[in-house]
Design a protein around this motif. Structure first.
Motif, PDB file in Angstrom:
ATOM      1  N   GLY A  49      39.414  48.657  75.965  1.00  0.00           N
ATOM      2  CA  GLY A  49      39.967  47.267  76.051  1.00  0.00           C
ATOM      3  C   GLY A  49      38.659  46.074  75.927  1.00  0.00           C
ATOM      4  O   GLY A  49      37.568  46.505  76.199  1.00  0.00           O
ATOM      5  N   PHE A  50      39.351  44.767  75.865  1.00  0.00           N
ATOM      6  CA  PHE A  50      38.116  43.722  76.248  1.00  0.00           C
ATOM      7  C   PHE A  50      37.357  43.944  77.466  1.00  0.00           C
ATOM      8  O   PHE A  50      35.969  43.626  77.401  1.00  0.00           O
ATOM      9  N   SER A  51      37.929  44.285  78.493  1.00  0.00           N
ATOM     10  CA  SER A  51      37.441  44.505  79.884  1.00  0.00           C
ATOM     11  C   SER A  51      36.439  45.429  80.072  1.00  0.00           C
ATOM     12  O   SER A  51      35.657  45.397  80.944  1.00  0.00           O
ATOM     13  N   PHE A  86      45.948  48.971  73.006  1.00  0.00           N
ATOM     14  CA  PHE A  86      46.637  48.227  73.895  1.00  0.00           C
ATOM     15  C   PHE A  86      46.228  46.947  74.103  1.00  0.00           C
ATOM     16  O   PHE A  86      46.967  46.320  74.843  1.00  0.00           O
ATOM     17  N   CYS A  87      45.059  46.517  73.831  1.00  0.00           N
ATOM     18  CA  CYS A  87      44.372  45.405  74.149  1.00  0.00           C
ATOM     19  C   CYS A  87      44.715  44.242  73.135  1.00  0.00           C
ATOM     20  O   CYS A  87      44.440  44.338  71.916  1.00  0.00           O
ATOM     21  N   ASP A  88      45.334  43.092  73.438  1.00  0.00           N
ATOM     22  CA  ASP A  88      45.625  41.927  72.475  1.00  0.00           C
ATOM     23  C   ASP A  88      44.503  40.939  72.669  1.00  0.00           C
ATOM     24  O   ASP A  88      44.646  39.692  72.142  1.00  0.00           O
ATOM     25  N   GLU A  89      43.426  41.060  73.534  1.00  0.00           N
ATOM     26  CA  GLU A  89      42.479  40.331  73.844  1.00  0.00           C
ATOM     27  C   GLU A  89      42.844  38.965  74.417  1.00  0.00           C
ATOM     28  O   GLU A  89      42.217  37.841  74.121  1.00  0.00           O
ATOM     29  N   CYS A  90      43.671  39.262  75.437  1.00  0.00           N
ATOM     30  CA  CYS A  90      44.417  37.871  76.058  1.00  0.00           C
ATOM     31  C   CYS A  90      43.058  37.192  76.920  1.00  0.00           C
ATOM     32  O   CYS A  90      43.287  36.135  77.411  1.00  0.00           O
ATOM     33  N   LYS A  91      42.196  38.203  77.470  1.00  0.00           N
ATOM     34  CA  LYS A  91      41.053  37.834  78.204  1.00  0.00           C
ATOM     35  C   LYS A  91      41.413  37.349  79.815  1.00  0.00           C
ATOM     36  O   LYS A  91      40.570  36.672  80.369  1.00  0.00           O
ATOM     37  N   LEU A  92      42.601  37.680  79.811  1.00  0.00           N
ATOM     38  CA  LEU A  92      43.114  37.420  81.533  1.00  0.00           C
ATOM     39  C   LEU A  92      42.114  38.136  82.402  1.00  0.00           C
ATOM     40  O   LEU A  92      41.852  37.856  83.666  1.00  0.00           O
ATOM     41  N   CYS A  93      41.775  39.471  81.739  1.00  0.00           N
ATOM     42  CA  CYS A  93      40.835  40.243  82.762  1.00  0.00           C
ATOM     43  C   CYS A  93      39.473  39.520  83.012  1.00  0.00           C
ATOM     44  O   CYS A  93      39.071  39.918  84.333  1.00  0.00           O
ATOM     45  N   CYS A 224      46.351  44.438  83.994  1.00  0.00           N
ATOM     46  CA  CYS A 224      46.505  44.680  82.451  1.00  0.00           C
ATOM     47  C   CYS A 224      47.412  45.847  82.374  1.00  0.00           C
ATOM     48  O   CYS A 224      47.377  47.245  82.620  1.00  0.00           O
ATOM     49  N   THR A 231      51.467  41.232  82.120  1.00  0.00           N
ATOM     50  CA  THR A 231      50.043  40.866  82.330  1.00  0.00           C
ATOM     51  C   THR A 231      49.729  39.317  82.794  1.00  0.00           C
ATOM     52  O   THR A 231      49.132  38.991  83.691  1.00  0.00           O
TER      53      THR A 231
HETATM   54  S1  SF4 Z   1      43.808  41.950  80.057  1.00  0.00           S
HETATM   55 FE1  SF4 Z   1      44.181  41.479  78.084  1.00  0.00          FE
HETATM   56  S2  SF4 Z   1      42.107  41.172  77.125  1.00  0.00           S
HETATM   57 FE2  SF4 Z   1      42.036  42.284  79.259  1.00  0.00          FE
HETATM   58  S3  SF4 Z   1      42.015  44.369  78.538  1.00  0.00           S
HETATM   59 FE3  SF4 Z   1      44.083  43.835  79.113  1.00  0.00          FE
HETATM   60  S4  SF4 Z   1      45.140  43.116  77.112  1.00  0.00           S
HETATM   61 FE4  SF4 Z   1      42.727  43.238  76.898  1.00  0.00          FE
END
Ligand code: SF4
Ligand code: SF4
Length: 262
Positions: A49-51, A86-93, A224, A231
């Motif tokens: 994931g982005f994180s 699984f990652c939609d790159e919302c970047k909330l992490c 996440c 999320t």
């Molecule tokens: S919080 Fe969003 S951007 Fe970060 S790993 Fe999860 S889906 Fe991806």
């Protein structure tokens, strides 16, 4: 591992944390015996994931990897395609990392076996060591914190980060007992014999390290959940949860950020 041994193969469980290679200069910092994460993304067990955490569609990053090394011959598999990540790159992490360890939008890319994998660039790992290690918890916004009572100004450079690491360790040594210490005593775990066997020769050193470490974050993983709405709700709850303070008696309290700042 026991199952594979019963089938006649050599097999050994890999301890996933706190145990690092000693045959390479610099091993003390971050070289695990085997990187479960890298093997798992290359083999298609999970996606990156982005994180920088790994995860699965529908579960997000809320998974834990295990690993067994074996002489059994297994069929190699390829990575999960990007459109099934699984990652939609919302970047909330990124926004729930109090010291923004991966606060840049630049990417780190690694190539394994002909496949490239990317995640947010690690700005400075010490930012995570400070927060995840429980030394400080106040977010950059000053509006919420982790469970750590440590409160320090947001460091803007690597030099400030290293100064904060030293200062926060010294200060944490003087914190009163809260009666709710959260280091894990391995000997109190059910089936701790199996756990100790996986630790290898340096058992006592590792047991002490695990006991002394008061992990108070993991937000980038915990937020996440594999469903964008859940999320986002996790993000809302965390960032409105207030700030932790510690009284001189050791008691840990939660206050709205305006009161905590006074
Ligand atoms: S919080 Fe969003 S951007 Fe970060 S790993 Fe999860 S889906 Fe991806
Ligand atoms: S565990 Fe906490 S401090 Fe470490 S990178 Fe994740 S959010 Fe940041």
């Amino acid at each position: 591992a026991t199952y594979l041994e019963e089938l006649g193969y050599n097999a050994a469980a890999v301890f996933p944390n706190f145990k690092y290679r000693e045959d390479v200069p610099g091993w003390e910092v971050n070289i695990p015996e085997i990187s479960l994460k890298l093997i798992a993304i290359r083999s298609g067990t999970v996606s990156l994931g982005f994180s920088g955490n790994v995860g699965l569609k529908g579960y997000g990053a809320m998974i834990i990897l295990g690993c067994v090394v074996t002489s059994a011959k297994l069929t190699p598999t390829n990575p999960i395609p990007q459109d099934e990540s699984f990652c939609d790159e919302c970047k909330l992490c990124q926004k729930v990392c109090a010291l923004r360890m991966f606060g840049s939008d630049d990417l780190d890319t690694i190539t394994i076996g002909g496949y490239a994998f990317s995640c947010a660039k690690r700005v400075n790992l010490a930012r995570c060591q400070i927060v995840c290690g429980g030394l400080s918890g106040l977010d950059k916004s000053k509006k919420w914190s982790t469970w750590s009572p440590g409160r320090y100004p947001f460091p803007t450079s690597d030099k400030e980060v290293m100064r904060l690491l030293a200062t926060s360790i010294n200060n944490a040594l003087k914190w009163p007992e809260s009666g709710d210490e959260i280091g894990v005593d391995v000997y109190e775990l059910k089936n701790h014999e199996d756990f100790l066997n996986a630790l290898g020769d340096d058992k006592e050193k590792l047991v002490n390290m695990i006991k002394e470490t008061k992990l108070t974050c993991g937000n980038c993983q915990l937020i996440c959940w594999g469903d964008p709405k859940e999320t986002a709700e996790n993000y809302r709850i965390l960032t409105n949860s207030g700030c932790i303070l510690q009284k001189e008696t050791g008691e840990i309290i939660v206050l709205p950020h305006e009161e905590a700042e006074r």
